[in-house]
Motif scaffolding. Structure first.
Motif, short mmCIF file in Angstrom:
data_model
loop_
_atom_site.label_atom_id
_atom_site.label_comp_id
_atom_site.label_asym_id
_atom_site.label_seq_id
_atom_site.Cartn_x
_atom_site.Cartn_y
_atom_site.Cartn_z
N GLU A 164 0.81 -1.22 0.00
CA GLU A 164 0.00 0.00 0.00
C GLU A 164 0.85 1.27 0.00
O GLU A 164 0.38 2.34 -0.39
N ILE A 165 2.09 1.17 0.44
CA ILE A 165 3.01 2.30 0.32
C ILE A 165 3.16 2.69 -1.15
O ILE A 165 3.20 3.87 -1.50
N PHE A 166 3.22 1.69 -1.99
CA PHE A 166 3.35 1.85 -3.44
C PHE A 166 2.00 2.20 -4.07
O PHE A 166 1.90 3.07 -4.94
N ASP A 167 0.95 1.56 -3.59
CA ASP A 167 -0.38 1.68 -4.20
C ASP A 167 -0.94 3.08 -4.07
O ASP A 167 -1.63 3.58 -4.98
N HIS A 168 -0.69 3.76 -2.96
CA HIS A 168 -1.25 5.09 -2.73
C HIS A 168 -0.42 6.21 -3.36
O HIS A 168 -0.82 7.37 -3.31
N GLU A 181 -15.03 5.28 -12.81
CA GLU A 181 -16.44 5.06 -13.10
C GLU A 181 -16.81 3.58 -13.12
O GLU A 181 -17.98 3.22 -13.16
N ASN A 182 -15.81 2.71 -13.12
CA ASN A 182 -16.07 1.28 -13.18
C ASN A 182 -16.63 0.81 -11.83
O ASN A 182 -16.00 1.01 -10.79
N PRO A 183 -17.80 0.18 -11.82
CA PRO A 183 -18.39 -0.25 -10.54
C PRO A 183 -17.52 -1.27 -9.79
O PRO A 183 -17.61 -1.36 -8.56
N LEU A 184 -16.68 -2.01 -10.52
CA LEU A 184 -15.80 -2.98 -9.86
C LEU A 184 -14.72 -2.29 -9.04
O LEU A 184 -14.10 -2.92 -8.18
N ASN A 185 -14.48 -1.01 -9.30
CA ASN A 185 -13.48 -0.25 -8.55
C ASN A 185 -14.09 0.51 -7.37
O ASN A 185 -13.38 1.26 -6.70
N GLN A 186 -15.37 0.33 -7.14
CA GLN A 186 -16.04 1.06 -6.07
C GLN A 186 -16.12 0.21 -4.80
O GLN A 186 -16.23 -1.01 -4.87
N PRO A 187 -16.05 0.86 -3.65
CA PRO A 187 -15.85 2.29 -3.44
C PRO A 187 -14.38 2.67 -3.53
O PRO A 187 -13.50 1.83 -3.34
N MET A 188 -14.10 3.94 -3.80
CA MET A 188 -12.74 4.43 -3.85
C MET A 188 -12.26 4.82 -2.45
O MET A 188 -13.04 5.35 -1.65
N PHE A 189 -11.01 4.55 -2.18
CA PHE A 189 -10.36 4.99 -0.95
C PHE A 189 -9.34 6.04 -1.37
O PHE A 189 -8.20 5.73 -1.65
N ASP A 190 -9.79 7.28 -1.47
CA ASP A 190 -9.02 8.36 -2.08
C ASP A 190 -8.67 7.95 -3.51
O ASP A 190 -9.57 7.73 -4.29
N SER A 191 -7.39 7.81 -3.86
CA SER A 191 -7.04 7.53 -5.26
C SER A 191 -7.00 6.04 -5.58
O SER A 191 -6.70 5.66 -6.71
N VAL A 192 -7.30 5.19 -4.59
CA VAL A 192 -7.16 3.74 -4.77
C VAL A 192 -8.50 3.06 -4.54
O VAL A 192 -9.17 3.33 -3.53
N PRO A 193 -8.93 2.17 -5.43
CA PRO A 193 -10.15 1.42 -5.17
C PRO A 193 -9.99 0.54 -3.92
O PRO A 193 -8.97 -0.12 -3.75
N LEU A 194 -10.98 0.55 -3.06
CA LEU A 194 -10.91 -0.29 -1.86
C LEU A 194 -10.76 -1.77 -2.21
O LEU A 194 -10.05 -2.50 -1.50
N GLY A 333 -8.47 16.78 -3.59
CA GLY A 333 -7.96 15.44 -3.90
C GLY A 333 -7.17 15.33 -5.17
O GLY A 333 -6.83 14.22 -5.58
N SER A 334 -6.84 16.46 -5.83
CA SER A 334 -6.07 16.42 -7.08
C SER A 334 -4.95 17.45 -7.04
O SER A 334 -5.11 18.55 -6.50
N THR A 335 -3.82 17.09 -7.63
CA THR A 335 -2.71 18.02 -7.73
C THR A 335 -3.01 19.08 -8.79
O THR A 335 -4.02 19.00 -9.50
N SER A 336 -2.11 20.03 -8.93
CA SER A 336 -2.30 21.08 -9.94
C SER A 336 -2.28 20.51 -11.35
O SER A 336 -2.81 21.13 -12.28
N ASN A 337 -1.68 19.32 -11.51
CA ASN A 337 -1.67 18.65 -12.83
C ASN A 337 -2.89 17.77 -13.04
O ASN A 337 -3.00 17.10 -14.06
N GLY A 338 -3.76 17.73 -12.05
CA GLY A 338 -4.97 16.92 -12.18
C GLY A 338 -4.81 15.48 -11.78
O GLY A 338 -5.67 14.65 -12.08
N ASP A 339 -3.72 15.16 -11.08
CA ASP A 339 -3.48 13.77 -10.67
C ASP A 339 -4.02 13.52 -9.27
O ASP A 339 -3.80 14.33 -8.36
N PRO A 340 -4.74 12.41 -9.07
CA PRO A 340 -5.34 12.12 -7.75
C PRO A 340 -4.29 11.74 -6.72
O PRO A 340 -3.28 11.10 -7.04
N ILE A 341 -4.51 12.14 -5.48
CA ILE A 341 -3.57 11.82 -4.41
C ILE A 341 -4.11 10.68 -3.55
O ILE A 341 -5.32 10.50 -3.41
N GLY A 342 -3.20 9.93 -2.97
CA GLY A 342 -3.57 8.84 -2.08
C GLY A 342 -3.81 9.33 -0.67
O GLY A 342 -3.88 10.54 -0.40
N ASN A 343 -3.91 8.39 0.25
CA ASN A 343 -4.16 8.72 1.65
C ASN A 343 -2.83 8.68 2.40
O ASN A 343 -2.27 7.60 2.63
#
Length: 398
Positions: A164-168, A181-194, A333-343
């Motif tokens: 998870e150090i790598f995943d986030h 938007e993929n239901p298989l990735n829901q729910p999201m835990f910040d930038s990572v699907p739970l 939850g997004s950087t200035s470049n539009g990239d999502p951040i982890g927890n």
């Protein structure tokens, strides 16, 4: 390969900065200096080098000590990869596109396979991370004292902490992009699907470790010999059963959480909590027992894992430190470049777990030589398909 460019993958590829239509072929090699950012080749080099060294160590251990367990972990994890990943990359080719849309896309790295779908480092990260987690638990003697199932749960827990150090961090640095938007990735835990946090970080290594130890490891610990063909078919079976186990273990969430995202998230989290509740007291108790040197049994040590786990954690710490300015400047939850951040807080907890596990294997007694009680011992394979007698308990007939 334009005909394999599903709309979702094409959208994710563009978000990462490359074209699906122009993404190589079966194998493509790029200039590492021309990748999205400098962190990609650093990550790639660290993971690929670690996997290669893990394989070399496994071969050396087999030849010197007659212990094929490390080799089975390495190839079992690789077999699992090639069973699980291709259908996720090409759901239409496997006839499952009506049920499974593209879940994620990797960025392009120095070496890629399958039209930009599979970076070499992803092939390498499965056996490397499985080796680190399995061997940390094995060095602490959990399998020997508590058995296959409890040992496997502890492997899932340790792997989760390291992974998870790598995943986030990956989504922020554009190592990959999730289809949110993929239901298989829901729910999201910040930038990572739970589901990824639970299944791919904890349950799959737990499943793999269970079958490695059940089918090979425990027999090796007892001094049993295996021939080359026996190890080949056992490793293939481990890869298959490990994949099935990964489908079975999250059934409460995948079955009862259909159409109910909050319930689905609760059930995934509950499984992770159970793994944690089981693993933490066992790992602490076993570490304290070894520190007291309660057992006369020689303590197994994997020198490669002790060293490379430190290397891995140091590299990930460096990558996280360099990512923190953008992380703290992120808005919504997004950087200035539009990239999502982890927890970050969850990552710090995982760093703590991983560091404590690594410290633990440095602070227990370890053997000075061959830990397997096989010297002068003769064992016979009872299966009859390669049952030569071995005085070392190692690989026979290979």
């Amino acid at each position: 390969m334009a005909d394999h460019c599903a709309p979702t993958f094409d959208q994710l590829a563009k978000a990462l900065g490359f074209s699906c239509q122009e993404a190589g072929g079966l194998v493509e090699v790029r200039n590492p200096a021309a990748l999205e950012n400098w962190t990609l080749p650093v990550l790639e080099f660290t993971i690929v080098l670690g996997a290669v060294l893990a394989l070399i160590y496994a071969i050396v251990r087999l030849r010197r000590h007659g212990d094929p367990t490390n080799l089975v972990v390495w190839f079992g994890a690789t077999a699992y990869l090639f069973i699980i990943e291709p259908p996720l990359y090409f759901p239409a080719a496997f006839g499952i596109d009506a049920h499974v849309d593209t879940m994620f896309a990797h960025n392009v790295f120095t070496v890629d396979f399958l039209w930009g779908r599979l970076p070499l480092y992803i092939v390498a990260i499965y056996p490397l991370m499985a080796t680190l987690a399995f061997e940390i638990v094995r060095m602490l003697g959990v399998f020997r004292r508590y058995g296959v199932l409890v040992g496997a749960v502890c492997v899932g827990f340790v792997h989760h902490g390291c992974y998870e150090i790598f995943d986030h961090l990956g989504p922020q640095l554009r190592w990959w992009e999730w289809s949110t938007e993929n239901p298989l990735n829901q729910p999201m835990f910040d930038s990572v699907p739970l589901p990824s946090v639970v299944v791919f970080a904890a349950l799959w290594p737990m499943s793999l470790a269970f079958f490695v130890q059940l089918i090979v490891g425990r027999h090796v610990d007892e001094g049993r010999a295996f021939s080359g063909p026996q190890l080949v078919w056992r490793t293939a079976v481990i890869g298959i059963l490990g994949s099935l186990g990964t489908a079975v273990l999250p059934i409460p969430a995948t079955l009862f959480g259909v159409g109910n995202t909050p319930l689905r998230g609760f059930l995934y989290a509950a499984e992770l909590v159970i793994v944690t509740i089981v693993a933490i007291p066992i790992l602490i108790r076993q570490w304290l027992r070894l520190r007291r040197n309660d057992s006369d049994t020689p303590h197994y040590t994997n020198g490669f894992v002790r060293i490379y786990s430190v290397v891995y954690l140091c590299v990930m710490a460096l990558l996280w430190v360099t990512a923190l300015p953008d992380y703290f400047d992120a808005v919504d939850g997004s950087t200035s470049n539009g990239d999502p951040i982890g927890n970050l807080w969850y990552t710090l907890a995982c760093f703590t777990v991983a560091i404590l596990c690594v410290v633990a294997v440095f602070t227990v007694p370890h053997e000075a030589s061959d830990p397997l009680p096989t010297e002068g011992r003769r064992t016979r394979d009872a299966e009859g398909d390669g049952g030569e007698i071995s005085a070392r308990g190692g690989l026979v007939g290979s």
